[in-house]
Scaffold this active site. Structure first.
Site, PDB file in Angstrom:
ATOM      1  N   SER A   1       0.821  -1.213   0.000  1.00 18.83           N
ATOM      2  CA  SER A   1       0.000   0.000   0.000  1.00 18.83           C
ATOM      3  C   SER A   1       0.852   1.260   0.000  1.00 18.83           C
ATOM      4  CB  SER A   1      -0.879   0.010   1.240  1.00 18.83           C
ATOM      5  OG  SER A   1      -0.060   0.016   2.392  1.00 18.83           O
ATOM      6  N   GLY A   2       2.155   1.108   0.233  1.00 19.07           N
ATOM      7  CA  GLY A   2       2.984   2.306   0.341  1.00 19.07           C
ATOM      8  C   GLY A   2       2.987   2.859   1.753  1.00 19.07           C
TER       9      GLY A   2
ATOM     10  N   ASP B   1      11.505   5.882   5.694  1.00 20.47           N
ATOM     11  CA  ASP B   1      10.531   4.930   6.240  1.00 20.47           C
ATOM     12  C   ASP B   1      11.021   4.318   7.548  1.00 20.47           C
ATOM     13  OD1 ASP B   1       9.418   5.537   3.853  1.00 20.47           O
ATOM     14  OD2 ASP B   1       9.775   3.589   2.920  1.00 20.47           O
TER      15      ASP B   1
HETATM   16  C1  GLA Z   1       9.834   4.925  -0.538  1.00 22.26           C
HETATM   17  C2  GLA Z   1      11.252   4.852   0.023  1.00 22.26           C
HETATM   18  C3  GLA Z   1      11.583   6.099   0.838  1.00 22.26           C
HETATM   19  C4  GLA Z   1      11.278   7.374   0.052  1.00 22.26           C
HETATM   20  C5  GLA Z   1       9.880   7.307  -0.566  1.00 22.26           C
HETATM   21  C6  GLA Z   1       9.602   8.481  -1.488  1.00 22.26           C
HETATM   22  O1  GLA Z   1       8.908   4.898   0.494  1.00 22.26           O
HETATM   23  O2  GLA Z   1      11.395   3.712   0.832  1.00 22.26           O
HETATM   24  O3  GLA Z   1      12.931   6.063   1.240  1.00 22.26           O
HETATM   25  O4  GLA Z   1      12.252   7.610  -0.920  1.00 22.26           O
HETATM   26  O5  GLA Z   1       9.677   6.119  -1.300  1.00 22.26           O
HETATM   27  O6  GLA Z   1       9.557   9.671  -0.768  1.00 22.26           O
END
Ligand code: GLA
Length: 391
Positions: free
Chosen positions: A126-127, A175
């Site tokens: 899902s991000g 993250d």
């Molecule tokens: C993913 C990566 C992060 C960041 C985001 C975009 O979640 O794991 O490190 O680069 O994309 O902001």
């Protein structure tokens, strides 16, 4: 959840007189500052109350046993302690293996086997960082089970190293940092150039606001290779700029400074990629200032501008995320809405007035289904704390 997991551990691995402990690590959502964390810029994520749980019990067999309640069909994976190697056939178990390897490389080697049950409440793909949540969770388990010490920032770096070097995804630090350092009702204003950070109160409820996540349910397919491609484009742009200006990262440039040197990049696609990285960093700094001054309207407008930049300059949105965001912008009671995370599918995050949430979900959901042909899922989320032992 605690008791259910303890019971499940007994059912899956059988009885034992050893103590079972339960752990939790959150997921995260990024409010603004996207694709800036590998460009020496700022990010503004927060940890969520949804995340990944584990029940853990030592065993005497010198093996690591892993079982996921989210993939019951996959059964129990049994891994001998000692050298951990990446194996695509091991699927999600590569994340725990990667963290164990990074710990071992730092002299922290598992001396006893563990039986582990994992259960996540973050929708997969899902991000919202289900993988970083799992990595930080495993690190938290190792620290507690073996009595090792490590501060949260070092833990986040170890988890990122597992993802970069073991799993092979070249992600930034956002993250793992947001998860390892999460604080209830606060977002984290992090400067990825030097890892200095500040907790900024969110206290959304007090202001009658909710964070609504809309999950596009788009399969993320080529996301990892596209992600690495964007990184490479930014690196090439930076190298070109460095021939005329002494900078270490795109994050050091103001918008005006960037426009003065942009033409040296040459390739128009790379210029747009770098422009996003520069302007997004500045938007993030402005957004945090607006929030601290209580100007939520301005904060929301910067969220919207972030989406436009990710759509037009960085090109990581796609029809699914654009449909969700553009429908959100039409809704009353929406202060701001944007894609969140890496993009190419995944989720949007919207700041919505509490009384407008129900109508928001209905209207945006209907528009999405009508345009895309399948449903989006909606989650009203709360901002939670970092990882801990919970039982
Ligand atoms: C993913 C990566 C992060 C960041 C985001 C975009 O979640 O794991 O490190 O680069 O994309 O902001």
């Amino acid at each position: 959840m605690k008791d259910e997991l303890k019971t499940m551990l007994q059912e899956v691995y059988g009885p034992s007189d050893k103590e079972t402990r339960v752990y939790f690590a959150p997921g995260r959502v990024n409010l603004i500052g996207e694709h800036t964390d590998y460009n020496g810029g700022h990010v503004f994520p927060c940890a969520l109350t949804i995340g990944t749980y584990a029940a853990v019990r030592p065993n005497d067999q010198k093996v690591l046993r892993l079982y996921s309640a989210n993939y019951p069909g996959a059964g129990i994976s049994v891994l001998p302690l000692g050298a951990m190697r990446y194996d695509p056939a091991d699927g999600w178990c590569n994340y725990p293996k990667g963290v164990i390897k990074v710990f071992a490389d730092r002299g922290m080697e598992m001396t006893q086997g563990l039986d582990i049950i994992i259960e996540g409440t973050i929708p997969n793909g899902s991000g919202l960082s289900s993988s970083a949540s799992l990595e930080v969770l495993i690190g938290t388990i190792l620290l507690d089970q073996f009595g090792w010490q490590m501060d949260g920032v070092t833990l986040s770096l170890a988890a990122q190293e597992a993802e970069n070097k073991f799993v092979g995804v070249n992600c930034g630090i956002m993250d793992q940092f947001a998860i390892a350092m999460g604080l209830k009702d606060h977002a984290i204003f992090l400067d990825t150039a030097d890892l200095t950070y500040q907790y900024v109160p969110l206290a959304l409820e007090e202001q009658g606001l909710k964070l609504v996540i809309a999950c596009s349910n788009k399969k993320r397919g080529l996301a990892d290779s596209k992600y690495n491609e964007r990184r490479a484009e930014c690196e090439a742009a930076l190298e070109a700029i460095q021939t005329v200006r002494d900078v270490r990262s795109l994050g050091e440039l103001s918008n005006e400074e960037f426009e003065q040197v942009a033409s040296v990049i040459g390739d128009p696609v790379r210029i747009r990629r770098a422009r996003h990285a520069v302007t997004e960093n500045r938007r993030t700094i402005s957004a945090v200032k607006a929030l601290q001054q209580g100007d939520l309207k301005q904060f929301g407008e910067l969220m919207n501008a972030s989406h436009v930049s990710l759509r037009d300059d960085y090109e990581v949105t796609g029809i699914e995320l654009d449909t969700l965001v553009e429908a959100a912008w039409q809704q009353p009671g929406v202060l701001g809405s944007r894609m969140t995370g890496a993009g190419f599918g995944g989720c949007t995050v919207s700041l919505v007035r509490e009384e407008a949430v129900e109508a928001f979900v209905k209207a945006v959901g209907a528009k999405y289904r009508e345009t895309i042909g399948y449903a989006a899922d909606f989650y009203v989320v709360s901002v939670g704390s970092g990882p801990s032992r919970i039982g």
